[in-house]
Design a protein around this motif. Structure first.
Motif, PDB file in Angstrom:
ATOM      1  N   ASN A  41       0.830  -1.211   0.000  1.00  0.00           N
ATOM      2  CA  ASN A  41       0.000   0.000   0.000  1.00  0.00           C
ATOM      3  C   ASN A  41       0.860   1.254   0.000  1.00  0.00           C
ATOM      4  O   ASN A  41       0.426   2.326   0.420  1.00  0.00           O
ATOM      5  CB  ASN A  41      -0.972   0.018   1.180  1.00  0.00           C
ATOM      6  CG  ASN A  41      -0.267   0.072   2.529  1.00  0.00           C
ATOM      7  OD1 ASN A  41       0.895  -0.335   2.646  1.00  0.00           O
ATOM      8  ND2 ASN A  41      -0.959   0.538   3.552  1.00  0.00           N
TER       9      ASN A  41
ATOM     10  N   ARG B   9      -0.591   4.423  -1.952  1.00  0.00           N
ATOM     11  CA  ARG B   9      -1.634   5.171  -1.233  1.00  0.00           C
ATOM     12  C   ARG B   9      -1.020   5.954  -0.074  1.00  0.00           C
ATOM     13  O   ARG B   9      -1.353   7.129   0.134  1.00  0.00           O
ATOM     14  CB  ARG B   9      -2.708   4.228  -0.718  1.00  0.00           C
ATOM     15  CG  ARG B   9      -3.732   4.939   0.161  1.00  0.00           C
ATOM     16  CD  ARG B   9      -4.660   3.963   0.855  1.00  0.00           C
ATOM     17  NE  ARG B   9      -5.851   3.733   0.052  1.00  0.00           N
ATOM     18  CZ  ARG B   9      -6.933   3.112   0.520  1.00  0.00           C
ATOM     19  NH1 ARG B   9      -6.954   2.673   1.754  1.00  0.00           N
ATOM     20  NH2 ARG B   9      -7.974   2.927  -0.254  1.00  0.00           N
TER      21      ARG B   9
ATOM     22  N   THR C 142      -3.618  -3.203  -1.663  1.00  0.00           N
ATOM     23  CA  THR C 142      -4.326  -1.937  -1.842  1.00  0.00           C
ATOM     24  C   THR C 142      -3.943  -1.242  -3.136  1.00  0.00           C
ATOM     25  O   THR C 142      -4.795  -0.833  -3.924  1.00  0.00           O
ATOM     26  CB  THR C 142      -4.058  -1.011  -0.653  1.00  0.00           C
ATOM     27  OG1 THR C 142      -4.580  -1.624   0.535  1.00  0.00           O
ATOM     28  CG2 THR C 142      -4.726   0.336  -0.847  1.00  0.00           C
TER      29      THR C 142
ATOM     30  N   ASP D  80      -5.113  -3.115  -6.242  1.00  0.00           N
ATOM     31  CA  ASP D  80      -6.560  -3.172  -6.398  1.00  0.00           C
ATOM     32  C   ASP D  80      -7.181  -1.815  -6.726  1.00  0.00           C
ATOM     33  O   ASP D  80      -8.172  -1.738  -7.454  1.00  0.00           O
ATOM     34  CB  ASP D  80      -7.215  -3.709  -5.126  1.00  0.00           C
ATOM     35  CG  ASP D  80      -6.861  -5.167  -4.867  1.00  0.00           C
ATOM     36  OD1 ASP D  80      -6.465  -5.845  -5.828  1.00  0.00           O
ATOM     37  OD2 ASP D  80      -6.970  -5.609  -3.711  1.00  0.00           O
ATOM     38  N   GLU D  81      -6.594  -0.736  -6.198  1.00  0.00           N
ATOM     39  CA  GLU D  81      -7.291   0.546  -6.237  1.00  0.00           C
ATOM     40  C   GLU D  81      -6.725   1.557  -7.216  1.00  0.00           C
ATOM     41  O   GLU D  81      -7.425   2.473  -7.628  1.00  0.00           O
ATOM     42  CB  GLU D  81      -7.306   1.178  -4.840  1.00  0.00           C
ATOM     43  CG  GLU D  81      -8.081   0.359  -3.810  1.00  0.00           C
ATOM     44  CD  GLU D  81      -8.168   1.054  -2.479  1.00  0.00           C
ATOM     45  OE1 GLU D  81      -7.683   2.188  -2.361  1.00  0.00           O
ATOM     46  OE2 GLU D  81      -8.740   0.454  -1.556  1.00  0.00           O
TER      47      GLU D  81
END
Length: 485
Positions: free
Chosen positions: A122, A125, A466, A469-470
């Motif tokens: 992640n 992010r 994360t 996926d995002e």
């Protein structure tokens, strides 16, 4: 630049190795030796940071440990009884000195150096949020996110700020951190990436693999447990476990390829496990043949196991030159083909007219296997059968391994027959996922709670992904050009 080793270009690459020393005179020299033993885990760049009780010192360079850290003036400049080091590969994005670890920053609490093996899933992010809050990044490495999380944490003590940072990250990490207060070594709660602890006299040593302890003459003490932080002040250690306990999922590919065969992982000899995988492969995929031939060097232990189980003679049918550098400066298809043979060549007198079984550790894009099979054909092999000491690699790794995107993985595109045709082999067989677990001493893979991270084979990722996926691919590339562990 042309890579002369056609096999190395088609391997999954462990992106880095870490080594740390606390409480030893001339700690940096020991770190340099340890990094030599871990060179296989990262051959692009190396770095060492030390602390002499007052100041931090760092030296980072592109290239191998040898040639950079075998100079007296470099080691003398890394004074202190505490030091940590890192060898690395990069994945995508730029290759630059600013990304070479250990990364260092001056925080409000003093100097902070960190060496990281793994990948923060992640990081994109987290970086986006940190930049919005005013953080200014100096590298494109996911590791720098940890430094900024520590710097911006509202907790008072450095240890609490570090724990606060770790609780915000996802993915895999084995970290060695140096601060004025001491050294911290830790693994993520699942223990995906390896880290072991040793002793050299009173000095405390940490390393990615036990072989690095052997090289410096240190005694193996134990593995750092998943989710554990080992805090070292001088030669005194204490341990804390600030995370909720979960079932560990160490990377199963350490046994297949990443670790050196002379290392011990989770109390298992890597060499013995690889032989057991080869034996299981012979049980699952027997074939009538005259010779068992390893693809050097990673296929050798599995080939020995296959030969012993099958009764087919083991022979060195591919000879590797150890005196060729990584690159050969000359483009062009004709010279490229000749450059390939500088490093690996078929043992024609042995192979001609024989039915051969080639043993390799994995198939990634398939280009390696195609070249090897072609080499055997040109040497006069009557039949060429390929056997692979791991299941088909169908999924990308997001935990610190340089893996091609899934669309480039041969097993994600083709079935067994299609892969066999692609590499032009007479037959092809992979060890099954249950067979791989059997070689590790388990009856089979537990579907509900497997004992290892085997996501590259099964797609069963043990953590959230994360960023994957995002975020759109374009945003991923622009925000954080490379992930380094």
């Amino acid at each position: 630049m042309l890579t002369t080793n056609p096999f190395d270009d088609d391997k999954l690459r462990e992106e880095c190795g870490v080594f740390g020393v606390s409480g030893a005179e001339g700690a940096a020299a020991l770190v340099a030796l340890g990094l030599h033993a871990l060179q296989h885990r990262g051959q692009e760049a190396a770095g060492i940071s030390s602390f002499d009780g007052t100041e931090f010192h760092s030296y980072r360079a592109m290239g191998h440990v040898a040639g950079n850290f075998d100079r007296d003036e470099i080691i003398r400049g890394l004074a202190g009884e505490v030091a940590c080091g890192h060898v690395r590969y990069s994945t995508t994005g730029e290759t630059a000195l600013r990304n070479v670890q250990p990364l260092f920053a001056d925080l409000s609490s003093g100097g902070f150096a960190v060496a990281h093996n793994g990948n923060i899933s992640n990081a994109l992010r987290l970086k986006r949020d940190l930049v919005r809050r005013g953080s200014i990044f100096q590298s494109t490495s996911d590791t720098e996110v940890i430094i900024h999380l520590v710097a911006t944490s509202s907790y008072r003590s450095l240890l609490d700020r570090f724990i606060d940072a770790l609780k915000q990250v996802e993915g895999a990490y084995s970290l060695i951190v140096m601060t004025p207060e001491g050294m911290i070594a830790c693994r993520d709660p699942l223990g995906i990436r390896p880290l072991v602890m040793g002793k050299l006299g009173d000095a405390v040593i940490f390393a990615s693999e036990t072989v690095a302890l052997d090289v410096v003459g240190a005694e193996f003490v134990r593995a750092v447990d998943p989710g554990e932080l080992v805090i070292v002040q001088g030669t005194e250690t204490r341990s804390i476990r600030p995370f909720a306990s979960v079932a560990p999922r160490p990377c199963i590919f350490e046994y297949v390829y990443f670790s050196r065969p002379d290392s011990i992982a989770d109390d298992r000899s890597v060499y013995s496990v690889r032989k057991a995988i080869g034996a299981q492969l012979a049980i699952e995929h027997p074939v009538e043949a005259d010779l068992v031939i390893p693809v050097p060097d990673s296929g050798t232990p599995a080939a020995i196991g296959y030969a012993q189980q099958s009764g087919i003679p083991f022979e060195l049918g591919i000879i590797r030159s150890h005196y060729v550098g990584r690159t050969f400066i000359q483009p062009g298809d004709k010279v490229r083909h000749l450059g390939v043979k500088l490093k690996h060549n078929a043992n024609r007198g042995l192979i001609e007219g024989k039915r051969v079984v080639l043993i390799d550790d994995s198939i990634v894009r398939g280009t390696t296997s195609l070249k090897i099979v072609q080499m055997m054909r040109e040497a006069g092999a009557a039949e060429v059968h390929m056997r692979i000491a791991s299941p088909p690699t169908r999924h990308s790794c997001f935990y610190g391994v340089d893996t091609p995107e899934r669309a480039k993985l041969l097993a994600a595109k083709l079935d067994l027959g299609g892969m066999t045709d692609f590499i032009h082999a007479d037959s092809l067989g992979f060890v099954s996922i249950d067979g791989l677990y059997k070689a590790l001493g388990e009856a089979e893979r537990a579907a509900i709670r497997p004992g290892y991270c085997d996501a590259c084979f099964t797609g069963d990722y043990p953590t959230s992904l994360t960023d994957q996926d995002e975020l759109a691919p374009v945003e991923q590339f622009s925000m954080l050009e490379e992930r380094v562990g």
